[in-house]
Design a protein around this motif. Structure first.
Motif, PDB file in Angstrom:
ATOM      1  N   PRO A 287       0.929  -1.195   0.044  1.00 45.40           N
ATOM      2  CA  PRO A 287      -0.085   0.050  -0.026  1.00 45.40           C
ATOM      3  C   PRO A 287       0.986   1.175   0.113  1.00 45.40           C
ATOM      4  N   ILE A 288       0.213   2.286  -0.349  1.00 43.95           N
ATOM      5  CA  ILE A 288       1.053   3.496  -0.356  1.00 43.95           C
ATOM      6  C   ILE A 288       0.446   4.331   0.964  1.00 43.95           C
ATOM      7  N   ASN A 289       1.262   4.294   2.018  1.00 42.99           N
ATOM      8  CA  ASN A 289       0.606   4.635   3.277  1.00 42.99           C
ATOM      9  C   ASN A 289       0.985   6.050   3.567  1.00 42.99           C
ATOM     10  N   THR A 290       0.149   6.629   4.163  1.00 44.81           N
ATOM     11  CA  THR A 290       0.558   8.115   5.103  1.00 44.81           C
ATOM     12  C   THR A 290       1.325   7.759   6.090  1.00 44.81           C
ATOM     13  N   LEU A 291       1.928   8.932   6.830  1.00 45.90           N
ATOM     14  CA  LEU A 291       2.577   8.487   7.966  1.00 45.90           C
ATOM     15  C   LEU A 291       1.647   8.209   9.210  1.00 45.90           C
ATOM     16  N   GLU A 292       0.565   8.589   9.053  1.00 41.44           N
ATOM     17  CA  GLU A 292      -0.276   7.871  10.272  1.00 41.44           C
ATOM     18  C   GLU A 292      -0.510   6.489  10.348  1.00 41.44           C
ATOM     19  N   GLN A 293      -0.669   6.114   8.790  1.00 44.16           N
ATOM     20  CA  GLN A 293      -0.699   4.632   8.685  1.00 44.16           C
ATOM     21  C   GLN A 293       0.885   3.946   8.752  1.00 44.16           C
ATOM     22  N   VAL A 294       1.901   4.509   8.654  1.00 44.06           N
ATOM     23  CA  VAL A 294       3.197   3.983   8.723  1.00 44.06           C
ATOM     24  C   VAL A 294       3.348   3.661  10.309  1.00 44.06           C
ATOM     25  N   PHE A 295       3.208   4.692  11.077  1.00 38.73           N
ATOM     26  CA  PHE A 295       3.366   4.540  12.559  1.00 38.73           C
ATOM     27  C   PHE A 295       2.393   3.765  13.319  1.00 38.73           C
ATOM     28  N   ALA A 296       1.431   3.356  12.530  1.00 40.57           N
ATOM     29  CA  ALA A 296       0.437   2.323  13.132  1.00 40.57           C
ATOM     30  C   ALA A 296       0.616   1.074  12.653  1.00 40.57           C
ATOM     31  N   ASP A 297       1.501   0.897  11.633  1.00 40.13           N
ATOM     32  CA  ASP A 297       1.579  -0.421  10.923  1.00 40.13           C
ATOM     33  C   ASP A 297       2.034  -1.733  12.024  1.00 40.13           C
ATOM     34  N   PRO A 298       1.723  -2.616  11.906  1.00 35.62           N
ATOM     35  CA  PRO A 298       1.750  -3.774  12.928  1.00 35.62           C
ATOM     36  C   PRO A 298       3.323  -4.085  12.868  1.00 35.62           C
ATOM     37  N   HIS A 299       3.924  -4.186  11.754  1.00 34.01           N
ATOM     38  CA  HIS A 299       5.269  -4.626  11.475  1.00 34.01           C
ATOM     39  C   HIS A 299       6.230  -3.371  12.236  1.00 34.01           C
TER      40      HIS A 299
END
Length: 409
Positions: free
Chosen positions: A328-340
């Motif tokens: 996916p093309i993540n926002t930074l919010e999604q990056v820092f919430a990513d489980p990995h």
């Protein structure tokens, strides 16, 4: 998010524990270099101008929640003790030399020729401290026709060629969205320091490390630099497409975008067989990666129509099952919430000396025996001046008061 020791827990560990860095850097390239050394256990004395400090203290908003400290400064200045010292004054230079005499490493990113005017150049210091490792990070290095010019990240990105490669074909040349020229210079500087430490371990001899941002920028042109050297032609701007591999790019889906990264012919065949595209394998324009690169526009247009048939989640689930590169093309919010990202401990929290917790991006180096050491949250300006001058130089309170009165600290 990983919890880390508070600012009061300062006993260093790590492979560089026991080494002291005299830090004459500001903004990003130099502080990045020094923070890497600090994370690996080195004790760092960050010298800042009284009253104002590192330029990036003023690079706000945004500030860290609950503080007036700029997020920019905090990102490159943990594990450092802040000492205010005016090295433009003779008394400040005297104190600086006394501290340097007790240091193993000096890192600076002043313009070429500035520190020698203050008696703080490498040749001024090496006689009294022959083991000193002295790392200079500048825009263009210590020699050459551009040596006296100031260096700025966007300027280096422009002069170093990356902007000619970045952006859509019919758009403006585009810089990278983070200051990569600064960051790479800092990281190459840290590598140089580590190599010089090994040399000193063997010989007892220090040395001067000359890091130019333009030099390091040219070095990381990597495959694109080699593409030019092999052909004599400047690689074109391709937007989100890869210069040597097709398909390896962004595609629109039914409800958004994903990245599809197919790195070889067997993987492309697996992709085609899984999604009813077997007929493409019989078309010579799709048969090999070289053919797909030669027919880039046609291949891209063909696959664009295919990817648009389903939502992003549908594609990602099936491509991951097939072990085909995608994301996916993540926002930074999604990056820092990513489980990995969370599982790898890429976000940490430290507590400042005033009790305010701050979130920081972790150091990515994973060492099995000597892990990265988080000891000090990004410091307030001059927070450790008294501590350092007392512990390292034995200056008592009246002496420090006199220095403050004269604007030296």
């Amino acid at each position: 998010m990983s919890e880390q020791p508070s600012a009061g827990t300062v006993s260093p560990s790590g492979p560089l524990a026991g080494l002291t860095v005299f830090d004459l850097t500001r903004v990003l390239a130099g502080p990045t270099c020094v923070q890497m050394l600090a994370d690996l256990g080195a004790e760092v004395i960050k010298i800042e101008k009284p009253g104002s400090g590192d330029d990036t203290r003023g690079f706000a908003p945004p500030a860290l929640p609950g503080t007036e400290q700029s997020a920019y400064f905090a990102g490159a200045n943990r594990n450092k003790r802040s000492v205010t010292l005016d090295i433009a004054k003779p008394e400040g230079q005297k104190l600086a030399r006394a501290l340097i005499a007790k240091s193993d490493i000096l890192v600076e990113n002043f313009k070429v020729g500035t520190l020698p005017r203050y008696g703080l150049g490498y040749n001024d210091l090496r006689a009294d401290n022959p083991g000193l490792i002295y790392c200079s990070i500048t825009g263009f290095g210590q020699t050459g026709p551009y040596a006296s010019r100031p260096g700025y990240d966007s300027l280096i990105q422009a002069m170093g060629g990356i902007m000619s490669l970045t952006g859509v074909p019919d758009g403006q040349p585009m810089k990278v969205g983070v200051p990569v020229a600064d960051l790479f210079a800092g990281l190459y500087g840290a590598i140089g320091v580590l190599a010089a430490l090994r040399h000193r371990e063997i010989t007892g001899q220090g040395q001067h490390i000359d890091i130019g941002m333009l030099d390091t920028h040219v070095a990381w042109l990597a495959n694109q630099g080699m593409n030019y050297l092999a052909t004599g032609k400047n690689p074109p701007r391709l937007g989100n497409e890869h210069p040597n591999i097709v398909p390896y790019q962004v595609f629109a889906t039914e409800d958004g975008h994903i990245v599809l990264s197919i790195g070889n012919d067997p993987t492309f065949a697996r992709f085609c067989n899984a999604f009813g595209l077997e007929h493409l394998l019989a078309d010579e324009r799709f048969a090999t990666n070289a053919a797909r690169v030669a027919n880039r526009a046609f291949v891209t247009d063909t696959l664009t129509a295919v990817l648009a048939r389903h939502p992003s989640a549908w594609w990602l689930e099936r491509l991951e099952e097939l072990k085909i590169g995608c994301g996916p093309i993540n926002t930074l919010e999604q990056v820092f919430a990513d489980p990995h990202v969370i599982a790898r401990g890429n976000l940490i929290e430290m507590t400042r000396s005033d009790g305010v917790p701050v979130k920081l991006v972790a150091n990515p180096v994973r060492l099995s025996e000597t892990p990265v050491d988080y000891r000090l949250a990004p410091p307030m300006l001059g927070e450790h001046t008294d501590e350092v001058l007392t512990n390292m130089l034995g200056l008592d309170e009246p002496a420090r008061a006199a220095l403050r009165r004269d604007g030296i600290i």
